[in-house]
Design an enzyme around this catalytic site. Structure first.
Site, PDB file in Angstrom:
ATOM      1  N   ASP A 101       1.213  -5.298   3.736  1.00  0.00           N
ATOM      2  CA  ASP A 101       0.780  -4.064   3.218  1.00  0.00           C
ATOM      3  C   ASP A 101       0.427  -2.567   4.276  1.00  0.00           C
ATOM      4  OD1 ASP A 101       0.977  -4.877   1.324  1.00  0.00           O
ATOM      5  OD2 ASP A 101      -0.644  -4.037  -0.579  1.00  0.00           O
ATOM      6  N   HIS A 246      -2.182  -7.801   5.835  1.00  0.00           N
ATOM      7  CA  HIS A 246      -2.012  -6.285   6.169  1.00  0.00           C
ATOM      8  C   HIS A 246      -1.353  -6.289   7.814  1.00  0.00           C
ATOM      9  CE1 HIS A 246      -4.641  -6.197   2.793  1.00  0.00           C
ATOM     10  NE2 HIS A 246      -5.021  -5.203   2.433  1.00  0.00           N
TER      11      HIS A 246
END
Length: 278
Positions: A101, A246
């Site tokens: 992400d 991430h």
């Protein structure tokens, strides 16, 4: 001389007023330059690098905040995922999904792509629109290397705190950008912090996307060290798991190093990473 004195005095007063007025105007312009941007514009609209500038990184304050941190479904007391949000993939043949992400990021996304490439592993990247618009070449690299690209909103807000129009704008604007750059609209979306409600899910569905969550949080955003991140993933990994990590939103050096540690081990253990499909 005495008859001209009132006129001279008036001229001096007028000049003084003009000077004072000019100073006030300059102060006002300076204060506008320092003022906080209005809601919705955010710091990302100031000092944005040219789209796709090679090797350039956003200046301090460019990225939306908060990105580097908490997820609403992490830790003790976290709320369960919404029933309409996919948190697993079909578990047959040891399938799992690795997801990243908050990118694309000009430093960390290439590092993660290199590790995935070296191990021949596909993944799914949920991108933030205002990062993707700054680095479209990275967005293309993600897709060109065979990874899926999903929608992670434009500015990374908590969707459940926004009115429906803002939710639609956050998802719609990012979806339109992805389609413009890649030629294909995203079919997947992930809410920041994993926080969906029925209203935001309805909008997501109306825009042609399926909502995706996760079942394993690597907790890389806490930066506990590469070994700790790798241990968390390997300890919690089960067939069908969707792993949250991430590639943007903060310093992700540990994420890339952890991926290089756990990826060969999970492959040796019979797990098969796949792209998420609707």
């Amino acid at each position: 001389m005495t008859s001209d004195h009132p006129a001279v005095t008036r001229r001096l007063l007028l000049r003084t007023a003009v000077v004072i007025g000019t100073l006030a105007t300059v102060r006002g312009l300076l204060s506008l330059g320092d003022a906080a941007p209005p809601p919705g514009s955010g710091p990302q609209t100031r000092g944005r690098p040219p789209a796709g500038a090679p090797g350039s990184a956003p200046p301090d304050g460019y990225r939306p905040r908060p990105l580097d941190g908490e997820t609403s479904r992490s830790g003790p007391g976290a709320s369960p995922p919404h029933a309409d949000v996919a948190c697993t993939v079909p578990a047959g043949a040891g399938r799992i999904a690795l997801t990243f992400d908050d990118g694309p990021d000009p430093r960390h996304t290439p590092e993660i792509l290199e590790v995935l490439r070296r191990h021949g592993t596909p993944a799914t990247f949920f991108v933030v629109g205002q990062s993707a618009v700054a680095f479209p070449d990275l967005l293309r690299s993600i897709a060109d290397e065979g990874h899926a690209v999903g929608n992670h909103t434009w500015t990374h807000p908590q969707l459940t705190t926004l009115p429906p129009g803002r939710v639609r704008a956050e998802l719609g604007r990012t979806g339109a950008l992805i389609e413009e750059v890649l030629g294909t609209a995203p079919r997947l979306a992930r809410a920041p912090y994993g926080d969906w409600d029925q209203a935001s899910l309805d909008i997501c569905d109306d825009l042609g996307m399926s909502a995706v969550g996760w079942s394993v949080d690597s907790r890389d955003w806490t930066r506990p060290g590469p070994e700790s991140i790798a241990d968390t993933v390997l300890d919690e990994l089960r067939p069908g798991a969707i792993v949250l990590s991430h590639d943007g939103g903060g310093n992700r050096v540990e994420t890339a190093r952890a991926l290089d540690r756990y990826l060969p081990r999970l492959l040796d253990g019979g797990f098969r990473p796949v792209r998420i499909t609707p």
